[in-house]
Design a protein around this motif. Structure first.
Motif, PDB file in Angstrom:
ATOM      1  N   UNK A   1       0.839  -1.193   0.000  1.00 22.97           N
ATOM      2  CA  UNK A   1       0.000   0.000   0.000  1.00 22.97           C
ATOM      3  C   UNK A   1       0.880   1.251   0.000  1.00 22.97           C
ATOM      4  N   UNK A   2       0.658   2.127  -0.988  1.00 22.88           N
ATOM      5  CA  UNK A   2       1.455   3.354  -1.094  1.00 22.88           C
ATOM      6  C   UNK A   2       1.134   4.330   0.031  1.00 22.88           C
ATOM      7  N   UNK A   3      -0.099   4.193   0.559  1.00 22.48           N
ATOM      8  CA  UNK A   3      -0.555   5.145   1.566  1.00 22.48           C
ATOM      9  C   UNK A   3       0.369   5.235   2.774  1.00 22.48           C
TER      10      UNK A   3
ATOM     11  N   UNK B   1       5.490  13.589  -7.148  1.00 27.43           N
ATOM     12  CA  UNK B   1       5.219  13.060  -8.479  1.00 27.43           C
ATOM     13  C   UNK B   1       4.075  12.063  -8.475  1.00 27.43           C
ATOM     14  N   UNK B   2       3.463  11.899  -9.635  1.00 21.08           N
ATOM     15  CA  UNK B   2       2.318  11.005  -9.774  1.00 21.08           C
ATOM     16  C   UNK B   2       2.748   9.747 -10.488  1.00 21.08           C
TER      17      UNK B   2
ATOM     18  N   UNK C   1       1.816   6.622 -12.694  1.00 21.92           N
ATOM     19  CA  UNK C   1       0.773   6.341 -13.664  1.00 21.92           C
ATOM     20  C   UNK C   1       0.505   4.838 -13.690  1.00 21.92           C
ATOM     21  N   UNK C   2      -0.727   4.461 -13.341  1.00 17.94           N
ATOM     22  CA  UNK C   2      -1.067   3.046 -13.341  1.00 17.94           C
ATOM     23  C   UNK C   2      -1.682   2.680 -14.676  1.00 17.94           C
TER      24      UNK C   2
ATOM     25  N   UNK D   1      -3.813   7.942 -19.603  1.00 14.84           N
ATOM     26  CA  UNK D   1      -5.015   8.503 -20.226  1.00 14.84           C
ATOM     27  C   UNK D   1      -4.948   8.238 -21.716  1.00 14.84           C
TER      28      UNK D   1
ATOM     29  N   UNK E   1     -11.020   7.488 -20.979  1.00 10.27           N
ATOM     30  CA  UNK E   1     -11.120   8.949 -20.897  1.00 10.27           C
ATOM     31  C   UNK E   1     -10.188   9.559 -19.857  1.00 10.27           C
TER      32      UNK E   1
ATOM     33  N   UNK F   1      -7.165   8.366 -17.055  1.00 11.71           N
ATOM     34  CA  UNK F   1      -6.403   7.218 -16.595  1.00 11.71           C
ATOM     35  C   UNK F   1      -6.347   7.152 -15.086  1.00 11.71           C
ATOM     36  N   UNK F   2      -5.475   6.325 -14.573  1.00 14.62           N
ATOM     37  CA  UNK F   2      -5.308   6.225 -13.136  1.00 14.62           C
ATOM     38  C   UNK F   2      -3.929   6.741 -12.784  1.00 14.62           C
ATOM     39  N   UNK F   3      -3.932   7.805 -12.015  1.00 19.33           N
ATOM     40  CA  UNK F   3      -2.672   8.359 -11.559  1.00 19.33           C
ATOM     41  C   UNK F   3      -2.744   8.396 -10.053  1.00 19.33           C
ATOM     42  N   UNK F   4      -1.738   7.903  -9.384  1.00 21.00           N
ATOM     43  CA  UNK F   4      -1.740   7.962  -7.931  1.00 21.00           C
ATOM     44  C   UNK F   4      -0.656   8.922  -7.493  1.00 21.00           C
ATOM     45  N   UNK F   5      -1.052   9.886  -6.692  1.00 21.24           N
ATOM     46  CA  UNK F   5      -0.082  10.824  -6.132  1.00 21.24           C
ATOM     47  C   UNK F   5       0.660  10.160  -5.008  1.00 21.24           C
ATOM     48  N   UNK F   6       1.906  10.570  -4.817  1.00 20.84           N
ATOM     49  CA  UNK F   6       2.721   9.906  -3.806  1.00 20.84           C
ATOM     50  C   UNK F   6       2.977  10.795  -2.598  1.00 20.84           C
TER      51      UNK F   6
ATOM     52  N   UNK G   1      -7.882  -0.509  -1.807  1.00 20.19           N
ATOM     53  CA  UNK G   1      -6.516  -0.060  -1.513  1.00 20.19           C
ATOM     54  C   UNK G   1      -6.186   1.178  -2.344  1.00 20.19           C
TER      55      UNK G   1
ATOM     56  N   UNK H   1      -7.697   4.134  -0.859  1.00 18.24           N
ATOM     57  CA  UNK H   1      -6.927   4.628   0.293  1.00 18.24           C
ATOM     58  C   UNK H   1      -5.722   5.439  -0.180  1.00 18.24           C
ATOM     59  N   UNK H   2      -5.062   4.949  -1.232  1.00 17.83           N
ATOM     60  CA  UNK H   2      -3.916   5.698  -1.761  1.00 17.83           C
ATOM     61  C   UNK H   2      -4.327   7.104  -2.143  1.00 17.83           C
ATOM     62  N   UNK H   3      -5.506   7.207  -2.729  1.00 20.77           N
ATOM     63  CA  UNK H   3      -5.994   8.508  -3.180  1.00 20.77           C
ATOM     64  C   UNK H   3      -6.328   9.410  -2.001  1.00 20.77           C
TER      65      UNK H   3
ATOM     66  N   UNK I   1      -5.148   9.226   0.991  1.00 20.55           N
ATOM     67  CA  UNK I   1      -3.907   9.602   1.668  1.00 20.55           C
ATOM     68  C   UNK I   1      -3.214  10.739   0.952  1.00 20.55           C
ATOM     69  N   UNK I   2      -3.183  10.662  -0.366  1.00 19.18           N
ATOM     70  CA  UNK I   2      -2.530  11.739  -1.118  1.00 19.18           C
ATOM     71  C   UNK I   2      -3.274  13.055  -0.921  1.00 19.18           C
TER      72      UNK I   2
ATOM     73  N   UNK J   1     -10.372   7.769 -11.778  1.00 21.41           N
ATOM     74  CA  UNK J   1      -9.942   8.818 -10.861  1.00 21.41           C
ATOM     75  C   UNK J   1     -10.177  10.177 -11.493  1.00 21.41           C
TER      76      UNK J   1
ATOM     77  N   UNK K   1       1.238  16.723 -12.608  1.00 15.51           N
ATOM     78  CA  UNK K   1       2.626  16.370 -12.845  1.00 15.51           C
ATOM     79  C   UNK K   1       3.478  16.470 -11.591  1.00 15.51           C
ATOM     80  N   UNK K   2       2.880  16.825 -10.453  1.00 16.25           N
ATOM     81  CA  UNK K   2       3.668  17.103  -9.263  1.00 16.25           C
ATOM     82  C   UNK K   2       4.146  18.544  -9.315  1.00 16.25           C
TER      83      UNK K   2
ATOM     84  N   UNK L   1      -2.690  17.549 -22.088  1.00 16.75           N
ATOM     85  CA  UNK L   1      -2.485  16.409 -22.975  1.00 16.75           C
ATOM     86  C   UNK L   1      -2.295  16.867 -24.416  1.00 16.75           C
TER      87      UNK L   1
END
Lengths: 260, 241
Positions: free
Chosen positions: A2-4, A45-46, A48-49, A52, A63, A65-70, B20, B23-25, B27-28, B65, B168-169, B176
């Protein structure tokens, strides 16, 4: 994994830095010429899982994508150079700058800049800061001086008991294009850096510089109410971030108890 | 019709992984509760039809997301280089990788007098990079920049299709390929103000409770499937009962 757990941690570390900054501001609430700081953040940084616009199996396009922020990271602790309020002290050698600018002093042969205008005389009659660093341009008060006066434009005059002028000197101020880029070195001093730009010297009251107010002191620009409110916010933000770490831990616990 | 109970297992595991991700989302979002101009993300699920096996179709969940471009609260800071956008739009920023967009208005002036972001990227106006050489900068509500009373430049505030803006952080968004920006029709610039993050801690905390319970529920489902298997192995076909 889990990244969280890790992004939650970045949040907690960030809030710690915020609290450190607030604590330092509050500790200097009575320091003459002190300028408050604030911590600044940016998102990390994000990852990309799924990109897009990726093509799906039947030819469509995803439409969004899935991006998870860290998480988060601090960008800067920025000094805020707003004017502190002036208090009257009655001391001839307390000079406050009303407006932009810094006094230049020399310590160990190097130039430093300060807004803490609480000066004294050393044993040889030089105008020095409370730490004994000489104000530039250097000025030695002649023998027999009874009063020292400085006008708004920085003209310093030393007079004897008969009100005869014994010596005069023009005190200058220095401004920077980006005062936020100055390095704080402690002892109310700032040092020039590449980010601040070179100091521009001029007489007080000219070229956008402030004027000098004798017998006044500039107090710290820390606003206690604001800092206390920020402290509450910081504490709560720390708390919610610790909750995300806890929840991540609980999820892992649930996953671990799957197998009996 | 024969239904394989492994499908239940598969669906449950999928849901676990999705929770999960949720949760990652969350948390961010919570980590960025103090990041200026930060826009939160929400997770939604769409139904997706899969061909599970020869006899059965299955409804699965597609994870999606979305960035919520809702206005964050605007806080007064009294710092002249802090600019907040009230309404739609982004500031345009020049980076080594091309133009990027941001709503984090905690700008500074660098050693050459150029208006830059906290990371040192120049902010762009209609006349390109904004250089402030005078003593006092004023920004009008429509983005005109005045230095010592003389107009020098005007801030570019642009909007784009929210779907085409990608994070992009460093508080930056990227457009795009193929998407076009347009001038924002409806905005105000507030000088000496800063737009805070639009994350609401209460919403995020309830989200967190919700996803935790959903996760727990799926664990129970997996156990139930496991119990069925257990029974099948030990009891079905047993002569002694």
């Amino acid at each position: 994994m889990i990244r969280s757990l890790f992004s939650g941690r970045t949040g907690m570390t960030g809030q710690q830095l915020q609290l450190d900054t607030i604590a330092n501001n509050l500790a200097n609430v009575n320091t003459a010429g002190f300028k408050k700081s604030r911590a600044q953040f940016e998102d990390l940084y994000y990852q990309e899982i799924r990109a897009m616009g990726t093509e799906t199996a039947d030819g469509g396009r995803v439409p969004s994508g899935i991006q998870v922020g860290l998480g988060v990271r601090p960008t800067s602790v920025q000094k805020i150079f707003t004017q502190g309020s002036l208090t009257e002290t009655g001391n001839d050698l307390d000079w406050a700058i009303e407006g932009n600018g810094f006094f230049k002093v020399v310590r160990d042969g190097e130039d430093y800049f300060t807004r803490a205008g609480a000066f004294s005389l050393d044993a040889d009659g030089n105008v020095v800061t409370q730490n004994g660093d000489r104000l530039q341009p250097e000025f030695t008060v002649p023998q027999g001086t009874i009063s020292i006066g400085i006008n708004n434009n920085g003209l310093l005059t030393a007079k004897d008991a008969q009100q005869q002028v014994l010596a005069t000197v023009q005190i200058t101020l220095h401004s920077f294009i980006n005062p936020g880029g100055l390095r704080s070195t402690g002892a109310n001093l700032f040092k020039e850096t590449d980010a601040s730009g070179a100091p521009v010297e001029a007489n007080p009251g000219t070229e956008g510089l402030g004027t000098i107010q004798q017998r006044f002191m500039e107090v710290s620009n820390v606003d206690v109410t604001e800092e206390l409110v920020n402290m509450i916010i910081t504490q709560r933000a720390y708390e919610v971030n610790s909750k995300s770490v806890q929840t991540a831990d609980k999820l892992l616990e649930v996953a671990n108890t799957l197998a009996r | 019709m024969f239904i394989h109970n492994r499908l239940g297992l598969l669906e449950s595991v999928e849901t676990l992984l999705n929770q999960e991700q949720r949760l990652n989302q969350v948390t961010n979002n919570l980590a960025n509760v103090d990041t200026p101009g930060f826009k939160k993300e929400t997770v939604t699920f769409d139904e997706m039809l899969y061909q599970a096996n020869r006899y059965r179709q299955r409804v699965g969940k597609g994870l999606r997301i979305n960035t919520v471009h809702q206005q964050g609260t605007v806080q007064k800071t009294d710092t002249p280089f802090d600019l907040a956008i009230s309404g739609e739009g982004f500031f345009r920023v020049q980076t080594p990788n091309g133009d990027r967009y941001t709503r984090a208005g905690n700008f500074q002036r660098n050693n050459e007098g150029v208006l830059v972001t906290a990371n040192g990227y120049p902010v762009l106006g209609e006349g390109g990079i904004i250089t402030i050489t005078g003593n006092k900068m004023d920004v009008s509500r429509d983005g005109r920049l005045y230095v010592d009373g003389v107009q020098v430049n005007r801030l570019t505030v642009v909007t784009a299709d929210p779907q085409a803006l990608k994070k992009e952080g460093e508080n930056l968004f990227r457009l795009e390929d193929g998407a076009a920006e347009e001038a924002s029709p409806n905005f105000q610039i507030l000088q000496g103000h800063l737009e805070k993050s639009n994350v609401n801690t209460v919403t995020e905390m309830t989200e967190m409770i919700d996803l935790y319970r959903a996760y727990e529920g799926q664990q129970k489902m997996i156990r139930a499937v496991d119990d069925l298997d257990d029974l099948a192995v030990r009891r079905v076909g047993s002569l002694t009962g």
